[in-house]
Scaffold this active site. Structure first.
Site, PDB file in Angstrom:
ATOM      1  N   ASP A  32      44.487  98.797  15.416  1.00 54.61           N
ATOM      2  CA  ASP A  32      45.641  98.188  14.754  1.00 54.61           C
ATOM      3  C   ASP A  32      46.791  97.957  15.742  1.00 54.61           C
ATOM      4  O   ASP A  32      46.992  98.752  16.657  1.00 54.61           O
ATOM      5  CB  ASP A  32      46.100  99.105  13.608  1.00 54.61           C
ATOM      6  CG  ASP A  32      46.821  98.326  12.529  1.00 54.61           C
ATOM      7  OD1 ASP A  32      46.725  97.083  12.532  1.00 54.61           O
ATOM      8  OD2 ASP A  32      47.488  98.948  11.693  1.00 54.61           O
ATOM      9  N   ASN A  80      42.209  90.912   5.677  1.00 55.42           N
ATOM     10  CA  ASN A  80      42.643  89.979   6.730  1.00 55.42           C
ATOM     11  C   ASN A  80      42.402  88.509   6.372  1.00 55.42           C
ATOM     12  O   ASN A  80      42.969  87.614   7.000  1.00 55.42           O
ATOM     13  CB  ASN A  80      41.937  90.280   8.069  1.00 55.42           C
ATOM     14  CG  ASN A  80      42.374  91.580   8.706  1.00 55.42           C
ATOM     15  OD1 ASN A  80      41.639  92.194   9.476  1.00 55.42           O
ATOM     16  ND2 ASN A  80      43.583  92.034   8.386  1.00 55.42           N
TER      17      ASN A  80
HETATM   18  C1  FPP Z   1      44.422  94.357  14.251  1.00 61.91           C
HETATM   19  O1  FPP Z   1      45.713  94.078  14.740  1.00 61.91           O
HETATM   20  C2  FPP Z   1      43.374  93.569  14.943  1.00 61.91           C
HETATM   21  C3  FPP Z   1      42.594  92.574  14.398  1.00 61.91           C
HETATM   22  C4  FPP Z   1      42.679  92.145  12.992  1.00 61.91           C
HETATM   23  C5  FPP Z   1      41.607  91.820  15.210  1.00 61.91           C
HETATM   24  C6  FPP Z   1      40.795  92.713  16.090  1.00 61.91           C
HETATM   25  C7  FPP Z   1      39.748  91.972  16.823  1.00 61.91           C
HETATM   26  C8  FPP Z   1      39.468  92.182  18.125  1.00 61.91           C
HETATM   27  C9  FPP Z   1      40.264  93.126  18.956  1.00 61.91           C
HETATM   28  C10 FPP Z   1      38.292  91.505  18.773  1.00 61.91           C
HETATM   29  C11 FPP Z   1      37.045  92.341  18.513  1.00 61.91           C
HETATM   30  C12 FPP Z   1      36.166  92.424  19.652  1.00 61.91           C
HETATM   31  C13 FPP Z   1      34.800  92.465  19.577  1.00 61.91           C
HETATM   32  C14 FPP Z   1      34.036  93.008  20.716  1.00 61.91           C
HETATM   33  C15 FPP Z   1      34.023  91.993  18.415  1.00 61.91           C
HETATM   34  P1  FPP Z   1      46.713  93.335  13.772  1.00 61.91           P
HETATM   35  O2  FPP Z   1      46.495  91.872  13.914  1.00 61.91           O
HETATM   36  O3  FPP Z   1      46.524  93.882  12.385  1.00 61.91           O
HETATM   37  O4  FPP Z   1      48.098  93.706  14.355  1.00 61.91           O
HETATM   38  P2  FPP Z   1      49.353  94.245  13.537  1.00 61.91           P
HETATM   39  O5  FPP Z   1      48.976  95.585  12.987  1.00 61.91           O
HETATM   40  O6  FPP Z   1      50.401  94.344  14.608  1.00 61.91           O
HETATM   41  O7  FPP Z   1      49.683  93.228  12.486  1.00 61.91           O
END
Ligand code: FPP
Length: 289
Positions: A32, A80
């Protein structure tokens, strides 16, 4: 420079410490804080996800280096889907690219790493569904390391889908209602026939202290250890990872001690003649920990 030297020293110290005790077999992570990181360092949110994906790769290296064979990452939750279209498209494109890289990476094959995607895959764009098929097909026969990637995943939905599947099988006479136990339920979760085993440690970055519908059966059911930390995912370092493992080890140790205390109390309640021996055993175990 001095900071870097101290950091490496501390990392080595922690690595040595955690290797002395039992390691978790399965770690799950809620990655996160990508967007908040991007906002804080004033870069486009797109780059927050790119840096987050880089941390994911490092995290997996740390797991495999220590010999932890199962890792489950939360890449995209069903919640999401409510994000703006452009951001969704960007995350899906990034995950597609990462899955293709995983399928082609020689390390995947050297380690015999089996990749499994869990979630409502049918809700994803077709390019991403194709990439999922490619990486799962390329690693289907492997049983070295296990990487489970939750995409379009929601824990309650997973349990609900399993219940509906079992109800259908009962209706069709393929399953008896009184046969349904933990093993049967596990087999009906999103696993393509290979159950995701119970989680020993769940990690969440970004400061929130909740597990957000992630693996409720596999993690909460087994009452796994949980490590919540403040750094955003792109800034999660190896020392944070090692501290999380230390929390798991401390919890294991506490559980063993309380099991011993319960045994001693039970024997005392039964008036057993062997109490002195058991108390001695307990004290010995406590002083070793
Ligand atoms: C959460 O941060 C992250 C995500 C929703 C996306 C995560 C995806 C990746 C890191 C790529 C995955 C990699 C592989 C190998 C499949 P957020 O967007 O919720 O951030 P916030 O909490 O600041 O809103």
């Amino acid at each position: 420079m001095l900071h870097e030297t101290l950091y490496r020293g501390y990392e080595r110290l922690l690595t040595g410490e955690v290797k002395k005790h039992g390691l978790p077999r399965h770690i799950a992570v809620i990655m996160d804080g990508n967007r908040r990181y991007a906002d804080r360092v004033r870069i486009m949110r797109y780059y927050g996800h790119i840096y987050g994906a880089r941390t994911t790769e490092q995290f997996l290296e740390w797991c495999w280096e220590l010999g932890i064979k199962q890792a489950t990452i939360y890449a995209f939750s069903t919640e999401n889907f409510s994000r703006p279209e452009t951001e969704r498209a960007m995350i899906f494109e990034l995950i597609t690219k990462k899955l293709d890289e995983l399928a082609d990476d020689p390390r995947t094959h050297e380690r015999r790493m089996k990749v499994l995607v869990i979630g409502e895959v049918h809700r994803l764009p077709s390019d991403l569904q194709d990439a999922i098929r490619r990486v799962e097909d390329a690693t289907r026969s492997y049983d070295g390391n296990h990487l489970n990637i939750a995409i379009a995943y929601g824990g309650q939905r997973e349990i609900l889908d399993a219940v509906q599947d079992m109800a259908r099988e009962v209706r069709e006479g393929k399953l008896h209602a009184d046969e349904i136990d933990e093993t049967i339920v596990s087999r009906h979760l999103y696993t393509n026939g290979v159950a995701v085993p119970d989680v020993d440690l769940i990690i969440r970055t970004g400061g929130d202290i909740r597990t957000s519908n992630f693996l409720p059966w596999q993690a909460n059911g087994s009452e796994c250890a949980a490590y919540f930390c403040a750094p955003f995912w792109p800034e999660f370092r190896k020392i944070d990872f090692l501290r999380a493992i230390r929390v798991y080890q401390m919890r294991e140790c506490e559980q063993k001690q309380s099991a011993l205390i319960r045994t001693v109390n039970m024997l005392a309640a039964c008036g057993s003649a062997e109490i002195d021996g058991v108390v001695g055993l307990f004290r010995g175990a406590k002083s070793r920990n």
